[in-house]
Design an enzyme around this catalytic site. Structure first.
Site, PDB file in Angstrom:
ATOM      1  N   GLU A 136      -1.360  29.592  50.345  1.00 11.57           N
ATOM      2  CA  GLU A 136      -0.883  28.217  50.209  1.00 11.57           C
ATOM      3  C   GLU A 136      -2.040  27.251  49.942  1.00 11.57           C
ATOM      4  O   GLU A 136      -1.907  26.314  49.143  1.00 11.57           O
ATOM      5  CB  GLU A 136      -0.123  27.790  51.462  1.00 11.57           C
ATOM      6  CG  GLU A 136       1.235  28.448  51.628  1.00 11.57           C
ATOM      7  CD  GLU A 136       2.196  28.115  50.491  1.00 11.57           C
ATOM      8  OE1 GLU A 136       1.983  27.094  49.802  1.00 11.57           O
ATOM      9  OE2 GLU A 136       3.150  28.877  50.295  1.00 11.57           O
ATOM     10  N   TYR A 173       2.464  19.587  54.140  1.00  7.32           N
ATOM     11  CA  TYR A 173       3.036  20.649  53.305  1.00  7.32           C
ATOM     12  C   TYR A 173       2.600  22.027  53.777  1.00  7.32           C
ATOM     13  O   TYR A 173       3.426  22.916  53.986  1.00  7.32           O
ATOM     14  CB  TYR A 173       2.654  20.477  51.836  1.00  7.32           C
ATOM     15  CG  TYR A 173       2.949  21.743  51.072  1.00  7.32           C
ATOM     16  CD1 TYR A 173       4.263  22.104  50.794  1.00  7.32           C
ATOM     17  CD2 TYR A 173       1.927  22.635  50.723  1.00  7.32           C
ATOM     18  CE1 TYR A 173       4.566  23.307  50.171  1.00  7.32           C
ATOM     19  CE2 TYR A 173       2.220  23.832  50.101  1.00  7.32           C
ATOM     20  CZ  TYR A 173       3.531  24.160  49.819  1.00  7.32           C
ATOM     21  OH  TYR A 173       3.831  25.346  49.224  1.00  7.32           O
ATOM     22  N   ASP A 198       6.921  21.325  47.914  1.00  3.00           N
ATOM     23  CA  ASP A 198       5.853  21.265  46.929  1.00  3.00           C
ATOM     24  C   ASP A 198       6.414  20.645  45.652  1.00  3.00           C
ATOM     25  O   ASP A 198       7.545  20.127  45.640  1.00  3.00           O
ATOM     26  CB  ASP A 198       5.264  22.656  46.680  1.00  3.00           C
ATOM     27  CG  ASP A 198       6.235  23.592  45.944  1.00  3.00           C
ATOM     28  OD1 ASP A 198       7.423  23.231  45.765  1.00  3.00           O
ATOM     29  OD2 ASP A 198       5.785  24.683  45.545  1.00  3.00           O
TER      30      ASP A 198
END
Length: 366
Positions: free
Chosen positions: A52, A135, A153
Site C-alpha cells: 500500500e 487511507y 483510493d
C-alpha cells in the site's frame, strides 16, 4: 448530487460486487485471493502495508518488481527495521515520492521496537505509526485484519462518485464520498470488498471509456442512468504548474567515476544521491550557468532535461567535465558501471544520461 433517488441497497450492492470479485479479481503478489482465503491462508500485514505504501501515486505494474525486491532483501518488518537507511533508499530509487521511503523505514522501526514486530490491528493503532495516514490505515485494517474500514483510493473515489452521481468537485467531495464508502462497506468480508472496489475502478470503471456493460453495479449506477459516467468524478480546475530552473554538473574522472553527493535529509528528495546542482527548490530558481559549478573545470553544456514533480516542473541545464579525481569531504566517487548501487532519483538519472548517454544502457539490457 441527485438527492431524490432512492438509497442504494447496501447488502445487494456488496453481494453483487463480491460475487464479481470472486470470479474476476486480479492476481497480485501481496494479495490473498478468495480461493486462498477459503483454504485458510491469512494475509501478511507486512506485505499489505508495504504494497500500500508503494502503490501510493504509482501503478501496480511499476510496484511489482520493487515489492519482490524488498521482500527478497528484507523478508520481515524486523529485517526492514534493521536495514541501513541508505540501503532502503537505494532499493526505493525510481519509485518516487522519497518521503515515503523515509517514513517506511521509520514505521518499520516503530513496529519492531514498540510493537514487537506486530502491526496494530485497528485504524487508530495503525495511524499512530510514522507515515500512516487515513487511507493506509483503513487499507491495512480492512485487508490484513478484515476490519470494517472505509478504504478510499483514487479508484474507489471514481467508482463511488459515479455510483451516486456526486457532482461536488474534488477534493471538496472527499468527505461525502468517504461517508458513502463507509455506508456500503459490509460487515462480512470488508477486506475483499475494499479490494473489489479497487479492482472495479482499475479494470472496469476506468477514467476513460469505462466498460459499463460489464460492470456488476451498472443497475445501481446513477451516473450511468442519467449522465455520462466519464464526467465523474468532477474535478476542480487545475492550476498551471510553475516552472523552476537550475543547473546540474556531472564531473567525470579519468577512470569513468562520477562525483556524487547526498542531499539533505529533509525536503524534496531528502537523503537521496545527486550530482551537484544549484540551489533550486519547489519555490525558487537556481543558477543556470556553468559559473555556478561546485569546483573549477572546463564545463561543457550538454543540453537540458525536464522533470515533472507533483507541484512544479523542473528544467535543469546539464554540464559535464573531465576532472582530476580528488578526495572531497562533500561527496564521493562512484563508477558509472556501479550507479545502480546508489539511491539516485529519476531526475538525477535523467541528468547523468544526458551527459553520458550510455550510463544506464547496460543495466537495461542485462
Amino acid at each position: 448530487m441527485q438527492t431524490d433517488s432512492p438509497p442504494i441497497a447496501q447488502f445487494t450492492l456488496a453481494k453483487k460486487l463480491l460475487e464479481w470479485y470472486d470470479r474476476h479479481h486480479r492476481e497480485l503478489p501481496w494479495r490473498i485471493s478468495p480461493a486462498m482465503a477459503r483454504r485458510g491462508v491469512k494475509a501478511d500485514p507486512y506485505h499489505i502495508w508495504l504494497s500500500e505504501v508503494m502503490l501510493q501515486q504509482t501503478t501496480v505494474q511499476a510496484v511489482k518488481p520493487y515489492f519482490a525486491k524488498f521482500l527478497d532483501l528484507w523478508p520481515t518488518v524486523n529485517d526492514l527495521a534493521d536495514a541501513p537507511s541508505e540501503a532502503v533508499m537505494t532499493a526505493w530509487a525510481g519509485l518516487g515520492y522519497y518521503a515515503r521511503a523515509r517514513n517506511l523505514k521509520k514505521c518499520a522501526e516503530a513496529v519492531a521496537r514498540l510493537h514487537g514486530g506486530v502491526f496494530p490491528r485497528t485504524e487508530d493503532g495503525l495511524k499512530s505509526l510514522p507515515g500512516i495516514g487515513d487511507y493506509t490505515a483503513a487499507a491495512v485494517a480492512a485487508i490484513a485484519f478484515n476490519a470494517r474500514a472505509a478504504v478510499m483510493d483514487g479508484n474507489v473515489e471514481r467508482v463511488v462518485s459515479r455510483l451516486y452521481a456526486i457532482d461536488t468537485p474534488l477534493p471538496a467531495a472527499k468527505p461525502l464520498i468517504r461517508a458513502n464508502v463507509a455506508e456500503i462497506t459490509p460487515e462480512d468480508r470488508p477486506g475483499d470488498f475494499a479490494q473489489a472496489m479497487m479492482d472495479l475502478g482499475a479494470t472496469i470503471c476506468t477514467p476513460k471509456r469505462p466498460a459499463c456493460a460489464l460492470c456488476p453495479l451498472r443497475e445501481d449506477c446513477r451516473a450511468l442512468a442519467g449522465h455520462d459516467p466519464e464526467t465523474f468524478p468532477v474535478k476542480a480546475a487545475k492550476k498551471e504548474k510553475p516552472v523552476r530552473r537550475g543547473a546540474a554538473f556531472v564531473g567525470i574522472d579519468e577512470n569513468e567515476n562520477i562525483f556524487l553527493r547526498r542531499r539533505q535529509e529533509e525536503g524534496l528528495l531528502g537523503g537521496m544521491t545527486e550530482v551537484p546542482t544549484t540551489g533550486w527548490t519547489a519555490r525558487v530558481d537556481g543558477e543556470t550557468s556553468a559559473e555556478a559549478a561546485p569546483f573549477p573545470a572546463v564545463w561543457q553544456a550538454k543540453g537540458s532535461i525536464v522533470h515533472v514533480f507533483t507541484h512544479f516542473e523542473l528544467r535543469l541545464s546539464v554540464y559535464s567535465a573531465r576532472i582530476e579525481r580528488r578526495e572531497r569531504n562533500d561527496g564521493w566517487w562512484r563508477a558509472v558501471a556501479n550507479l545502480d548501487q546508489e539511491a539516485l532519483p529519476t531526475v538525477m538519472k535523467k541528468v547523468i544520461a544526458q551527459a553520458i548517454p550510455d550510463a544506464f544502457k547496460s543495466r537495461r539490457q542485462g
